[in-house]
Scaffold this motif. Structure first.
Motif, PDB file in Angstrom:
ATOM      1  N   TYR A   1       0.835  -1.206   0.000  1.00 50.85           N
ATOM      2  CA  TYR A   1       0.000   0.000   0.000  1.00 50.85           C
ATOM      3  C   TYR A   1       0.868   1.253   0.000  1.00 50.85           C
ATOM      4  CZ  TYR A   1      -3.302   3.551   1.461  1.00 50.85           C
ATOM      5  OH  TYR A   1      -4.050   4.684   1.523  1.00 50.85           O
ATOM      6  N   SER A   2       1.887   1.255   0.826  1.00 56.28           N
ATOM      7  CA  SER A   2       2.786   2.403   0.893  1.00 56.28           C
ATOM      8  C   SER A   2       3.503   2.617  -0.438  1.00 56.28           C
ATOM      9  CB  SER A   2       3.797   2.190   2.020  1.00 56.28           C
ATOM     10  OG  SER A   2       4.715   3.234   2.074  1.00 56.28           O
TER      11      SER A   2
ATOM     12  N   GLY B   1       1.012   3.799  -3.080  1.00 52.18           N
ATOM     13  CA  GLY B   1       0.577   5.159  -2.773  1.00 52.18           C
ATOM     14  C   GLY B   1       1.599   6.212  -3.142  1.00 52.18           C
TER      15      GLY B   1
ATOM     16  N   SER C   1      -3.024   7.220  -3.943  1.00 50.13           N
ATOM     17  CA  SER C   1      -3.616   6.572  -2.770  1.00 50.13           C
ATOM     18  C   SER C   1      -4.888   5.794  -3.097  1.00 50.13           C
ATOM     19  CB  SER C   1      -3.885   7.602  -1.681  1.00 50.13           C
ATOM     20  OG  SER C   1      -4.822   8.562  -2.140  1.00 50.13           O
TER      21      SER C   1
ATOM     22  N   TRP D   1      -5.240   1.772  -2.552  1.00 47.62           N
ATOM     23  CA  TRP D   1      -6.283   1.153  -1.733  1.00 47.62           C
ATOM     24  C   TRP D   1      -6.965   0.019  -2.499  1.00 47.62           C
ATOM     25  CZ3 TRP D   1      -7.854   0.403   2.947  1.00 47.62           C
ATOM     26  CH2 TRP D   1      -9.162   0.007   3.199  1.00 47.62           C
TER      27      TRP D   1
END
Length: 155
Positions: A80-81, A84, A91, A95
């Motif tokens: 996710y990081s 993102g 972002s 997600w």
């Protein structure tokens, strides 16, 4: 239920304030499904294992739950990081991709569990289970004197 929850979570907008409630509701449904599944699995495992292996089963289940949970948080948190911060994702895409990955993993695990149940041999009962059942229970603590000293009582 958990697979569907992860798939639905990718479409639920997350944010601050009142926008968090739809995601909370979806994740509560998934948590409920996970709780039902985990309890059923533990009941199945403890009913089929010989009492002499109960400690091994308990240690294995608790260790694997912790290791898999920590590994999943680390991997999907890193994904996710990374998504993102990437120039092509952002972002919202991070997600969706993370939730889709969680749904895929949950679906594969569900498929593997169903396949294992369907192909498991019935097999004869464990001979250790009947041997353990016929042995009289031993007293761990007693009030009898042994070589000049008494042991504490559990009663």
């Amino acid at each position: 239920m958990l697979t569907v929850t992860y798939a639905l979570a990718s479409f639920v907008p997350a944010g601050t304030g009142t926008a968090i409630w739809p995601l909370t509701a979806v994740l509560c449904i998934g948590g409920f499904g996970l709780g039902i599944n985990h309890t059923s699995l533990l009941n199945l495992l403890t009913a089929t294992v010989s009492p002499r292996y109960a400690g091994t089963l308990s240690g294995t289940v608790n260790t694997l739950s912790t290791v898999v949970g920590v590994t999943g948080v680390a991997l999907f948190g890193a994904a996710y990081s990374w998504f993102g911060r990437s120039a092509w994702a952002g972002s919202a895409t991070a997600w969706v991709l993370t939730c889709a990955g969680l749904a895929l993993i949950a679906g594969l695990c569900s498929f593997a569990a169903l396949r294992a149940i369907a192909t498991a041999p019935a097999g004869p009962p464990d001979p250790d289970a009947t041997a353990d059942a016929t042995v009289a229970p031993t007293t761990v603590f007693s009030t009898k004197e042994n070589t000049g000293h008494t042991t504490p009582t559990a009663d």
